[in-house]
Design an enzyme around this catalytic site. Sequence first.
Site, PDB file in Angstrom:
ATOM      1  N   GLU A  97     -18.886  33.506 -13.327  1.00  0.00           N
ATOM      2  CA  GLU A  97     -18.216  32.433 -14.064  1.00  0.00           C
ATOM      3  C   GLU A  97     -16.736  32.352 -13.718  1.00  0.00           C
ATOM      4  O   GLU A  97     -16.089  33.356 -13.461  1.00  0.00           O
ATOM      5  CB  GLU A  97     -18.340  32.694 -15.571  1.00  0.00           C
ATOM      6  CG  GLU A  97     -19.770  32.625 -16.051  1.00  0.00           C
ATOM      7  CD  GLU A  97     -19.925  32.999 -17.522  1.00  0.00           C
ATOM      8  OE1 GLU A  97     -20.713  32.343 -18.195  1.00  0.00           O
ATOM      9  OE2 GLU A  97     -19.262  33.948 -17.974  1.00  0.00           O
ATOM     10  N   CYS A 110      -9.179  30.782 -13.671  1.00  0.00           N
ATOM     11  CA  CYS A 110      -9.399  32.212 -13.825  1.00  0.00           C
ATOM     12  C   CYS A 110     -10.633  32.579 -13.002  1.00  0.00           C
ATOM     13  O   CYS A 110     -11.720  32.068 -13.262  1.00  0.00           O
ATOM     14  CB  CYS A 110      -9.608  32.484 -15.315  1.00  0.00           C
ATOM     15  SG  CYS A 110      -9.992  34.182 -15.690  1.00  0.00           S
ATOM     16  N   CYS A 117     -18.616  44.669 -13.981  1.00  0.00           N
ATOM     17  CA  CYS A 117     -17.419  45.495 -13.774  1.00  0.00           C
ATOM     18  C   CYS A 117     -17.774  46.942 -14.058  1.00  0.00           C
ATOM     19  O   CYS A 117     -18.482  47.229 -15.024  1.00  0.00           O
ATOM     20  CB  CYS A 117     -16.306  45.037 -14.722  1.00  0.00           C
ATOM     21  SG  CYS A 117     -14.749  45.923 -14.480  1.00  0.00           S
ATOM     22  N   CYS A 121     -14.400  48.978 -20.118  1.00  0.00           N
ATOM     23  CA  CYS A 121     -13.416  48.847 -21.202  1.00  0.00           C
ATOM     24  C   CYS A 121     -14.182  48.472 -22.472  1.00  0.00           C
ATOM     25  O   CYS A 121     -15.070  47.611 -22.441  1.00  0.00           O
ATOM     26  CB  CYS A 121     -12.376  47.779 -20.870  1.00  0.00           C
ATOM     27  SG  CYS A 121     -11.385  48.189 -19.417  1.00  0.00           S
ATOM     28  N   CYS A 124     -14.484  44.699 -23.791  1.00  0.00           N
ATOM     29  CA  CYS A 124     -14.701  43.625 -22.823  1.00  0.00           C
ATOM     30  C   CYS A 124     -16.198  43.374 -22.580  1.00  0.00           C
ATOM     31  O   CYS A 124     -16.949  44.302 -22.279  1.00  0.00           O
ATOM     32  CB  CYS A 124     -14.014  43.992 -21.513  1.00  0.00           C
ATOM     33  SG  CYS A 124     -14.233  42.753 -20.227  1.00  0.00           S
ATOM     34  N   CYS A 346     -10.759  35.334 -22.734  1.00  0.00           N
ATOM     35  CA  CYS A 346     -10.584  36.626 -22.080  1.00  0.00           C
ATOM     36  C   CYS A 346     -11.640  37.611 -22.528  1.00  0.00           C
ATOM     37  O   CYS A 346     -11.835  37.813 -23.726  1.00  0.00           O
ATOM     38  CB  CYS A 346      -9.252  37.243 -22.485  1.00  0.00           C
ATOM     39  SG  CYS A 346      -7.905  36.678 -21.528  1.00  0.00           S
TER      40      CYS A 346
HETATM   41  N1  SAH Z   1     -10.003  43.896 -14.567  1.00  0.00           N
HETATM   42  C1  SAH Z   1      -8.808  43.128 -14.771  1.00  0.00           C
HETATM   43  C2  SAH Z   1      -9.100  41.706 -15.206  1.00  0.00           C
HETATM   44  C3  SAH Z   1      -9.807  41.696 -16.523  1.00  0.00           C
HETATM   45  S1  SAH Z   1      -9.766  40.442 -17.701  1.00  0.00           S
HETATM   46  C4  SAH Z   1      -7.926  43.809 -15.783  1.00  0.00           C
HETATM   47  O1  SAH Z   1      -8.385  44.744 -16.429  1.00  0.00           O
HETATM   48  O2  SAH Z   1      -6.766  43.427 -15.927  1.00  0.00           O
HETATM   49  C5  SAH Z   1      -8.184  39.948 -18.065  1.00  0.00           C
HETATM   50  C6  SAH Z   1      -7.580  40.477 -19.371  1.00  0.00           C
HETATM   51  O3  SAH Z   1      -8.386  40.228 -20.526  1.00  0.00           O
HETATM   52  C7  SAH Z   1      -7.351  41.958 -19.332  1.00  0.00           C
HETATM   53  O4  SAH Z   1      -6.072  42.246 -19.794  1.00  0.00           O
HETATM   54  C8  SAH Z   1      -8.391  42.479 -20.287  1.00  0.00           C
HETATM   55  O5  SAH Z   1      -8.056  43.730 -20.768  1.00  0.00           O
HETATM   56  C9  SAH Z   1      -8.402  41.395 -21.338  1.00  0.00           C
HETATM   57  N2  SAH Z   1      -9.594  41.386 -22.186  1.00  0.00           N
HETATM   58  C10 SAH Z   1     -10.821  41.822 -21.880  1.00  0.00           C
HETATM   59  N3  SAH Z   1     -11.662  41.650 -22.911  1.00  0.00           N
HETATM   60  C11 SAH Z   1     -10.957  41.064 -23.893  1.00  0.00           C
HETATM   61  C12 SAH Z   1     -11.283  40.598 -25.214  1.00  0.00           C
HETATM   62  N4  SAH Z   1     -12.513  40.723 -25.699  1.00  0.00           N
HETATM   63  N5  SAH Z   1     -10.309  40.037 -25.948  1.00  0.00           N
HETATM   64  C13 SAH Z   1      -9.070  39.896 -25.447  1.00  0.00           C
HETATM   65  N6  SAH Z   1      -8.697  40.310 -24.219  1.00  0.00           N
HETATM   66  C14 SAH Z   1      -9.636  40.893 -23.449  1.00  0.00           C
END
Ligand code: SAH
Length: 354
Positions: A97, A110, A117, A121, A124, A346
């Site tokens: 996506e 984006c 991944c 985390c 996420c 995000c």
């Molecule tokens: N792998 C990369 C890109 C990930 S997504 C990274 O870690 O930076 C981009 C951002 O969204 C990251 O800062 C991630 O931590 C944040 N993110 C992920 N899940 C989220 C959620 N459920 N709510 C808010 N931010 C989130």
Amino acid sequence: MKNDNIKYQLKGLTLSELQQLFKGLGEPKYRGEQVFNWMYNHLTTDFSEMLNLSKALREKLSEKFSLQSLELITVQDSPATGTKKYLFATQDNHKIESVVIPDKDRNTLCISTQVGCPLDCKFCATGLMGYKRNLTSAEIVDQYLLAAKDYGKKNITNIVYMGMGEPLLNFDVTLKTLSIFTSELNKGLSRNRITVSTAGIPEKIKLLAESGLRVKLALSLHSCFNDIRSKLMPINKKYPVEKNIEAIKYYSKKTKTPIVFEYTMFKNINDRDEDIEALAKICNQLSCKINIIPFNSIAHMNPGGFGATLEPTPHERINEFAQSLRNKNVTVMVRKTQGDDIAAACGQLAAKNR
Ligand code: SAH
């Protein structure tokens, strides 16, 4: 598209790779530039449209090479915010996506760099779906090209590597796509309109600094304290805060580019007064800004363990937190949540892979 599997993919090749390829075919070097233009500026997916190439060459190219790596499956609109989510299928039928997020003076695309991944985390949705594979440069570039075809190339003004996956774990491919996007021949984007977001892989941050690409770098910090950050982001056990801060200082100095810290806020976890103090201490050491992201619920993914206990910080506290940082001379933005009505916010990207 099946037959194309055996054909060599031209999408995702850099200008110098295209020039080399045409040289190998006994063609002049400028053919590389012509094809670059067709693919990346005119968004052409068919050799027959490349009218400044001879018919014989167009036919030869279409026998050997492919210009299509992704198939656009659906486009979803968020009526509330104008956010648009694109669902693509790879040739081996993984779903990925990309999202366009409109703002006052820009529209940001984006993009994803991996199917799923590996970082896990706890907040996420992409992490919860696990890791399938790296995307190819063709698949990363095609997210932009196919979205641009729908949205208008001129209308997409910025790209952020914040979709599914960790870009610095697909490092060589990410670098290649950055070199395509920032190429002088590619119209409409420049290095300061592209942001790579990372969970923090210090040695790769340093290599990116040395690449000369000088794109913007965002570090997903989320906590300045190793014990808390490791609970949120297990990768922190391997690459703790101080190693990442050292790497981004190097990045900022080498590229003369300010750093963005992403800071997703979780109630009673990283929204305390001591978090303000710790953040301000880090921020006063380098040129940077903080992007606060309200936590978007991933309850629809049924996370277990620590992930299930996470709650968003209330808006009043987010604003108070941001203001306290500003009072300490830190630049802070609070990101509006956009696209959560279509699960495009995000951390909500987790296309079903069936
Ligand atoms: N792998 C990369 C890109 C990930 S997504 C990274 O870690 O930076 C981009 C951002 O969204 C990251 O800062 C991630 O931590 C944040 N993110 C992920 N899940 C989220 C959620 N459920 N709510 C808010 N931010 C989130």
